[in-house]
Design a protein around this motif. Structure first.
Motif, PDB file in Angstrom:
ATOM      1  N   ALA A   1     108.885  47.634  53.009  1.00  0.00           N
ATOM      2  CA  ALA A   1     109.853  48.045  51.993  1.00  0.00           C
ATOM      3  C   ALA A   1     111.036  47.087  51.930  1.00  0.00           C
ATOM      4  CB  ALA A   1     110.329  49.470  52.277  1.00  0.00           C
ATOM      5  N   ASP A   2     111.413  46.506  53.068  1.00  0.00           N
ATOM      6  CA  ASP A   2     112.538  45.564  53.078  1.00  0.00           C
ATOM      7  C   ASP A   2     112.250  44.346  52.203  1.00  0.00           C
ATOM      8  OD1 ASP A   2     114.037  47.152  54.755  1.00  0.00           O
ATOM      9  OD2 ASP A   2     113.449  46.084  56.592  1.00  0.00           O
ATOM     10  N   GLU A   3     111.043  43.823  52.282  1.00  0.00           N
ATOM     11  CA  GLU A   3     110.702  42.664  51.461  1.00  0.00           C
ATOM     12  C   GLU A   3     110.744  43.025  49.986  1.00  0.00           C
ATOM     13  OE1 GLU A   3     107.109  39.481  50.631  1.00  0.00           O
ATOM     14  OE2 GLU A   3     107.320  40.311  52.648  1.00  0.00           O
ATOM     15  N   LEU A   4     110.227  44.187  49.638  1.00  0.00           N
ATOM     16  CA  LEU A   4     110.261  44.601  48.223  1.00  0.00           C
ATOM     17  C   LEU A   4     111.691  44.793  47.733  1.00  0.00           C
ATOM     18  CD1 LEU A   4     107.270  47.025  47.568  1.00  0.00           C
ATOM     19  CD2 LEU A   4     107.558  44.656  46.901  1.00  0.00           C
ATOM     20  N   ARG A   5     112.564  45.328  48.568  1.00  0.00           N
ATOM     21  CA  ARG A   5     113.970  45.482  48.169  1.00  0.00           C
ATOM     22  C   ARG A   5     114.629  44.130  47.913  1.00  0.00           C
ATOM     23  NH1 ARG A   5     113.902  49.984  51.636  1.00  0.00           N
ATOM     24  NH2 ARG A   5     114.496  48.761  53.447  1.00  0.00           N
ATOM     25  N   GLN A   6     114.229  43.124  48.686  1.00  0.00           N
ATOM     26  CA  GLN A   6     114.775  41.780  48.486  1.00  0.00           C
ATOM     27  C   GLN A   6     114.210  41.124  47.229  1.00  0.00           C
ATOM     28  OE1 GLN A   6     113.716  39.738  52.090  1.00  0.00           O
ATOM     29  NE2 GLN A   6     115.391  40.642  53.277  1.00  0.00           N
ATOM     30  N   LEU A   7     112.939  41.374  46.938  1.00  0.00           N
ATOM     31  CA  LEU A   7     112.272  40.717  45.816  1.00  0.00           C
ATOM     32  C   LEU A   7     112.504  41.405  44.483  1.00  0.00           C
ATOM     33  CD1 LEU A   7     108.862  39.873  47.502  1.00  0.00           C
ATOM     34  CD2 LEU A   7     110.791  38.334  47.088  1.00  0.00           C
ATOM     35  N   ALA A   8     112.690  42.716  44.523  1.00  0.00           N
ATOM     36  CA  ALA A   8     112.872  43.486  43.282  1.00  0.00           C
ATOM     37  C   ALA A   8     113.985  44.514  43.468  1.00  0.00           C
ATOM     38  CB  ALA A   8     111.564  44.173  42.899  1.00  0.00           C
ATOM     39  N   PRO A   9     115.213  44.033  43.680  1.00  0.00           N
ATOM     40  CA  PRO A   9     116.313  44.977  43.913  1.00  0.00           C
ATOM     41  C   PRO A   9     116.673  45.743  42.645  1.00  0.00           C
ATOM     42  CG  PRO A   9     117.159  42.748  43.742  1.00  0.00           C
ATOM     43  CD  PRO A   9     115.662  42.650  43.685  1.00  0.00           C
ATOM     44  N   ASP A  10     117.043  47.006  42.852  1.00  0.00           N
ATOM     45  CA  ASP A  10     117.452  47.815  41.700  1.00  0.00           C
ATOM     46  C   ASP A  10     118.969  47.877  41.558  1.00  0.00           C
ATOM     47  OD1 ASP A  10     118.267  49.489  43.738  1.00  0.00           O
ATOM     48  OD2 ASP A  10     117.105  51.221  43.065  1.00  0.00           O
ATOM     49  N   GLY A  11     119.688  47.193  42.442  1.00  0.00           N
ATOM     50  CA  GLY A  11     121.151  47.196  42.397  1.00  0.00           C
ATOM     51  C   GLY A  11     121.766  48.319  43.192  1.00  0.00           C
ATOM     52  N   LEU A  12     120.958  49.234  43.697  1.00  0.00           N
ATOM     53  CA  LEU A  12     121.459  50.364  44.473  1.00  0.00           C
ATOM     54  C   LEU A  12     120.793  50.434  45.847  1.00  0.00           C
ATOM     55  CD1 LEU A  12     121.270  53.010  41.614  1.00  0.00           C
ATOM     56  CD2 LEU A  12     123.303  51.783  42.388  1.00  0.00           C
ATOM     57  N   ASP A  13     120.438  49.293  46.402  1.00  0.00           N
ATOM     58  CA  ASP A  13     119.764  49.205  47.697  1.00  0.00           C
ATOM     59  C   ASP A  13     118.370  49.820  47.669  1.00  0.00           C
ATOM     60  OD1 ASP A  13     119.777  48.172  50.303  1.00  0.00           O
ATOM     61  OD2 ASP A  13     120.203  50.157  51.139  1.00  0.00           O
ATOM     62  N   GLY A  14     117.755  49.794  46.515  1.00  0.00           N
ATOM     63  CA  GLY A  14     116.392  50.289  46.382  1.00  0.00           C
ATOM     64  C   GLY A  14     115.522  49.237  45.712  1.00  0.00           C
ATOM     65  N   VAL A  15     114.365  49.660  45.265  1.00  0.00           N
ATOM     66  CA  VAL A  15     113.401  48.772  44.627  1.00  0.00           C
ATOM     67  C   VAL A  15     113.328  49.098  43.145  1.00  0.00           C
ATOM     68  CG1 VAL A  15     110.956  48.106  44.566  1.00  0.00           C
ATOM     69  CG2 VAL A  15     112.062  48.592  46.757  1.00  0.00           C
ATOM     70  N   ASP A  16     113.322  48.061  42.319  1.00  0.00           N
ATOM     71  CA  ASP A  16     113.161  48.225  40.878  1.00  0.00           C
ATOM     72  C   ASP A  16     111.684  48.489  40.586  1.00  0.00           C
ATOM     73  OD1 ASP A  16     112.872  47.980  38.131  1.00  0.00           O
ATOM     74  OD2 ASP A  16     113.929  46.063  37.986  1.00  0.00           O
ATOM     75  N   PRO A  17     111.314  49.729  40.310  1.00  0.00           N
ATOM     76  CA  PRO A  17     109.898  50.050  40.122  1.00  0.00           C
ATOM     77  C   PRO A  17     109.290  49.361  38.893  1.00  0.00           C
ATOM     78  CG  PRO A  17     111.252  51.962  39.623  1.00  0.00           C
ATOM     79  CD  PRO A  17     112.161  50.902  40.153  1.00  0.00           C
ATOM     80  N   GLY A  18     110.096  49.095  37.877  1.00  0.00           N
ATOM     81  CA  GLY A  18     109.589  48.422  36.685  1.00  0.00           C
ATOM     82  C   GLY A  18     109.155  46.997  36.980  1.00  0.00           C
ATOM     83  N   ARG A  19     109.962  46.279  37.733  1.00  0.00           N
ATOM     84  CA  ARG A  19     109.619  44.895  38.099  1.00  0.00           C
ATOM     85  C   ARG A  19     108.370  44.859  38.965  1.00  0.00           C
ATOM     86  NH1 ARG A  19     110.769  39.640  38.740  1.00  0.00           N
ATOM     87  NH2 ARG A  19     111.005  38.743  40.809  1.00  0.00           N
ATOM     88  N   VAL A  20     108.277  45.782  39.911  1.00  0.00           N
ATOM     89  CA  VAL A  20     107.099  45.840  40.779  1.00  0.00           C
ATOM     90  C   VAL A  20     105.863  46.202  39.961  1.00  0.00           C
ATOM     91  CG1 VAL A  20     106.039  47.031  42.741  1.00  0.00           C
ATOM     92  CG2 VAL A  20     108.449  46.370  42.843  1.00  0.00           C
ATOM     93  N   ALA A  21     105.990  47.157  39.064  1.00  0.00           N
ATOM     94  CA  ALA A  21     104.849  47.569  38.238  1.00  0.00           C
ATOM     95  C   ALA A  21     104.365  46.413  37.354  1.00  0.00           C
ATOM     96  CB  ALA A  21     105.228  48.773  37.380  1.00  0.00           C
ATOM     97  N   ARG A  22     105.304  45.631  36.810  1.00  0.00           N
ATOM     98  CA  ARG A  22     104.916  44.477  35.989  1.00  0.00           C
ATOM     99  C   ARG A  22     104.151  43.450  36.821  1.00  0.00           C
ATOM    100  NH1 ARG A  22     109.874  45.420  33.933  1.00  0.00           N
ATOM    101  NH2 ARG A  22     110.866  43.802  35.189  1.00  0.00           N
TER     102      ARG A  22
END
Length: 149
Positions: free
Chosen positions: A15-36
């Motif tokens: 999860a840490d790598e995904l947070r770095q690669l697709a941050p949502d700005g709130l210390d989470g993961v941007d699900p839209g970027r990951v889904a794309r």
């Protein structure tokens, strides 16, 4: 439907790598970027599988999940301020290479094929036509009068 999803990427890469690669700005993961990225990776795989398997696949083999995960991970590494590591690049290259092997029937997904296997060719197919003696003048006449044979 993508062959890989956010949960599979988190399981494989953390999860840490995904947070770095697709941050949502709130210390989470941007699900839209990951889904794309997941959909793009699946579309890439489909381009290689389309001539061999009926798509969409009813069953997704673990090998295909692994291959599309590597491609999606690479795609997520692209962008301003990001650096693609050699490991990530090598994994993507290996995934594409395996997809090419599957397409060329050097490897298999253990799924039913969408079409009958192509016959093994012994050489290039040659189109044979009856031979006729022609001179440059007769070629021109043939063109003028619509006889192109």
């Amino acid at each position: 439907m993508p062959y890989v999803d956010q949960a599979a990427l988190e399981d494989r890469f953390g999860a840490d790598e995904l947070r770095q690669l697709a941050p949502d700005g709130l210390d989470g993961v941007d699900p839209g970027r990951v889904a794309r990225a997941c959909q793009d990776a699946s579309n890439t795989a489909d381009a290689y599988l389309a001539g061999r398997y009926a798509l969409p696949l009813a069953v997704v083999p673990e090998l295909l999940v692994r291959l599309t995960a590597a491609i999606a991970r690479y795609d997520l590494h692209l962008g301003p301020g990001r650096v693609v590591t050699d490991q990530v690049k090598d994994e993507k290259v290996a995934a594409i290479s395996m997809l090419k092997d599957i397409q060329a029937r050097r490897a298999d997904l253990d799924l039913p094929s969408g079409e009958a296997p192509a016959p093994e060719a012994e050489g290039p197919e040659v189109l044979r036509t009856p031979s006729r003696s022609r001179t440059p003048d007769s070629w021109l006449d043939s063109y003028r009068f619509g006889d192109f044979c």
